[in-house]
Design a protein around this motif. Structure first.
Motif, PDB file in Angstrom:
ATOM      1  N   LEU A 196      52.323  67.022  28.349  1.00 13.29           N
ATOM      2  CA  LEU A 196      53.373  67.537  27.519  1.00 13.29           C
ATOM      3  C   LEU A 196      54.477  66.558  27.336  1.00 13.29           C
ATOM      4  O   LEU A 196      54.991  66.630  26.160  1.00 13.29           O
ATOM      5  N   ALA A 197      54.851  66.130  28.337  1.00 10.53           N
ATOM      6  CA  ALA A 197      56.057  65.306  28.201  1.00 10.53           C
ATOM      7  C   ALA A 197      55.822  64.159  27.495  1.00 10.53           C
ATOM      8  O   ALA A 197      56.696  63.565  26.750  1.00 10.53           O
ATOM      9  N   PHE A 202      57.097  60.425  23.489  1.00  5.34           N
ATOM     10  CA  PHE A 202      56.423  59.114  23.004  1.00  5.34           C
ATOM     11  C   PHE A 202      55.847  59.317  21.530  1.00  5.34           C
ATOM     12  O   PHE A 202      56.254  58.944  20.612  1.00  5.34           O
ATOM     13  N   TYR A 203      54.958  60.383  21.451  1.00  9.04           N
ATOM     14  CA  TYR A 203      54.180  60.722  20.111  1.00  9.04           C
ATOM     15  C   TYR A 203      54.814  60.833  18.859  1.00  9.04           C
ATOM     16  O   TYR A 203      54.988  60.592  17.899  1.00  9.04           O
ATOM     17  N   ILE A 207      56.113  58.659  15.712  1.00 15.06           N
ATOM     18  CA  ILE A 207      55.621  59.072  14.320  1.00 15.06           C
ATOM     19  C   ILE A 207      56.844  58.950  13.773  1.00 15.06           C
ATOM     20  O   ILE A 207      56.967  58.549  12.313  1.00 15.06           O
ATOM     21  N   ILE A 208      58.051  59.689  14.208  1.00 14.64           N
ATOM     22  CA  ILE A 208      59.382  59.615  13.281  1.00 14.64           C
ATOM     23  C   ILE A 208      59.673  58.183  13.006  1.00 14.64           C
ATOM     24  O   ILE A 208      60.232  57.876  11.855  1.00 14.64           O
ATOM     25  N   ILE A 255      54.788  49.748  20.755  1.00 15.94           N
ATOM     26  CA  ILE A 255      53.514  50.549  20.429  1.00 15.94           C
ATOM     27  C   ILE A 255      52.472  49.876  20.914  1.00 15.94           C
ATOM     28  O   ILE A 255      51.530  50.759  21.595  1.00 15.94           O
ATOM     29  N   LEU A 256      52.197  48.635  20.738  1.00 18.33           N
ATOM     30  CA  LEU A 256      51.004  47.967  21.410  1.00 18.33           C
ATOM     31  C   LEU A 256      50.835  48.253  22.790  1.00 18.33           C
ATOM     32  O   LEU A 256      49.727  48.456  23.206  1.00 18.33           O
ATOM     33  N   CYS A 257      51.879  47.776  23.421  1.00 16.37           N
ATOM     34  CA  CYS A 257      52.063  48.047  24.893  1.00 16.37           C
ATOM     35  C   CYS A 257      51.574  49.244  25.338  1.00 16.37           C
ATOM     36  O   CYS A 257      51.232  49.591  26.699  1.00 16.37           O
ATOM     37  N   TRP A 258      52.279  50.532  24.949  1.00 16.68           N
ATOM     38  CA  TRP A 258      52.332  51.836  25.165  1.00 16.68           C
ATOM     39  C   TRP A 258      51.172  52.579  24.813  1.00 16.68           C
ATOM     40  O   TRP A 258      51.123  53.547  25.652  1.00 16.68           O
ATOM     41  N   THR A 259      50.631  52.485  23.506  1.00 20.82           N
ATOM     42  CA  THR A 259      49.774  53.310  23.093  1.00 20.82           C
ATOM     43  C   THR A 259      48.572  53.615  24.002  1.00 20.82           C
ATOM     44  O   THR A 259      48.253  54.678  24.235  1.00 20.82           O
ATOM     45  N   PRO A 260      48.055  52.448  24.509  1.00 20.27           N
ATOM     46  CA  PRO A 260      46.756  52.509  25.248  1.00 20.27           C
ATOM     47  C   PRO A 260      47.087  53.594  26.451  1.00 20.27           C
ATOM     48  O   PRO A 260      46.164  54.535  26.999  1.00 20.27           O
ATOM     49  N   TYR A 261      48.287  53.436  27.121  1.00 18.95           N
ATOM     50  CA  TYR A 261      48.524  54.186  28.337  1.00 18.95           C
ATOM     51  C   TYR A 261      48.725  55.617  27.999  1.00 18.95           C
ATOM     52  O   TYR A 261      48.084  56.507  28.501  1.00 18.95           O
ATOM     53  N   PHE A 262      49.337  55.800  26.843  1.00 21.93           N
ATOM     54  CA  PHE A 262      49.343  57.338  26.384  1.00 21.93           C
ATOM     55  C   PHE A 262      48.183  57.916  26.183  1.00 21.93           C
ATOM     56  O   PHE A 262      48.284  59.170  26.169  1.00 21.93           O
ATOM     57  N   LEU A 263      47.450  57.074  25.316  1.00 19.34           N
ATOM     58  CA  LEU A 263      46.296  57.584  24.816  1.00 19.34           C
ATOM     59  C   LEU A 263      45.204  57.937  26.105  1.00 19.34           C
ATOM     60  O   LEU A 263      44.553  59.022  26.207  1.00 19.34           O
TER      61      LEU A 263
END
Length: 328
Positions: A196-197, A202-203, A207-208, A255-263
């Motif tokens: 949830l955090a 992040f997400y 998006i904003i 985004i490229l560095c963090w997106t895989p982690y958050f996905l």
């Protein structure tokens, strides 16, 4: 002090950790580490040193050289402080977990590491949000930019970014999210519990930012066609577009560095199989590497940052007063 064989059996057996060795039917931390283990420690330690030094260069540059005392650079300074703290605080904890599998003081280590991770990653992305807002007014409303975006407004942006980040980081500990133990794969449990955090830190901000930069791109394209006839307008437009492009690259790399982690985090609760800790650790180090890359992006795109870095590295700023130097 030797660990119990059950503490790290899942992590070591499944991941074949290079810093452990087989002992009868269990795996224990090697007192004489292998070459691979030493190289791993040296590599991770080098990432921390490069991250600290690179962001120190950015911080010193913005503070020391008066030419860089502009609102956008104050936001870059705040971002560099977050990245510097990642190198100083998060890297050592993450390195300890990677090398020892959360072996020593696992409860405290996991809590503090999780809190720092969330606080500083949220601070980074909120600072990037503020930078995108700054770029929006600079490109889309250039006539009112100096009136709307001044030092006071930037100060409020930075204060809110760090305040919200600290509240989220502290809130995770208070809520008891990071309570996993090593035999329960504390990192995996922490990732699942902070889904949830992740959505709010992040997400939603990403998006904003993407929406803001899309708006900036469309407006910049329209402005470029309308002011090409004037020399001054073309010069201003070129400078603003370059600044926007550079900061968009910073956001894109983030985004490229963090997106895989958050996905991985967001899909973990809905998958039946537990993600291997080695995979999560690799993705975590990919996210941490983002804090190392930002100073190189500034140096690549901004000639004045390159000039500032050269003056600092050469030690010239200690030999005379270069605060009013013209950085080309």
């Amino acid at each position: 002090m030797e660990p119990e064989s059950t503490d790290n059996s899942i992590y070591v057996v499944n991941g074949m950790h290079p810093c452990y060795k087989s002992h009868n039917t269990s795996y224990i931390f090697a007192s004489n580490p292998s070459i691979i283990c030493l190289l791993l420690c040296i590599f991770l330690g080098s990432l921390s040193v490069v991250t600290i030094c690179g962001n120190l260069l950015v911080i010193i540059s913005v503070i020391y050289f008066k030419q860089l005392h502009i609102p956008t650079n104050y936001l870059i300074l705040s971002l560099a402080v977050a990245d510097l703290l990642v190198g100083l605080l998060v890297f050592p904890f993450s390195m300890a977990f990677t090398v020892t599998s959360c072996w020593y003081y696992e409860g405290l280590l996991c809590k503090v590491r999780g809190s720092f991770d969330v606080t500083l990653s949220t601070a980074s992305i909120l600072n990037l949000c503020c930078i995108s807002i700054d770029r929006y007014y600079a490109v889309c409303q250039p006539l009112s930019y100096k009136r709307r975006i001044n030092d006071c407004v930037i100060g409020v942006m930075i204060f809110v970014s760090w305040g919200v980040s600290a509240l989220i980081g502290i809130g995770i500990i208070i809520a008891g999210f990071n309570q996993g133990k090593c035999e329960e794969s504390c990192l995996i449990d922490a990732l699942i519990s902070t889904t949830l955090a992740c959505i709010f830190s992040f997400y939603i901000p990403v998006i904003i930012m993407l929406c803001i930069y899309l708006k900036i791109f469309l407006v910049a394209q329209r402005q470029a066609r309308s002011i090409q006839s004037t020399k001054y307008g073309a010069t201003v437009s070129k400078m603003e577009k370059k600044a926007t492009k550079t900061l968009a690259v910073v956001m894109g790399v983030f985004i490229l560095c963090w997106t895989p982690y958050f996905l991985c985090i967001i899909f973990q609760p809905v998958t039946r199989d537990q993600t291997p800790v080695a995979v999560v650790e690799t993705l975590n180090w990919l996210t941490l590497s983002n804090s190392m890359l930002n100073p190189f992006i500034y140096a690549f795109f901004y000639s004045w940052f390159r000039s500032a870095f050269k003056l600092i590295i050469s030690g010239k700023i200690f030999q005379g007063d270069y605060t009013n130097s013209k950085l080309l």
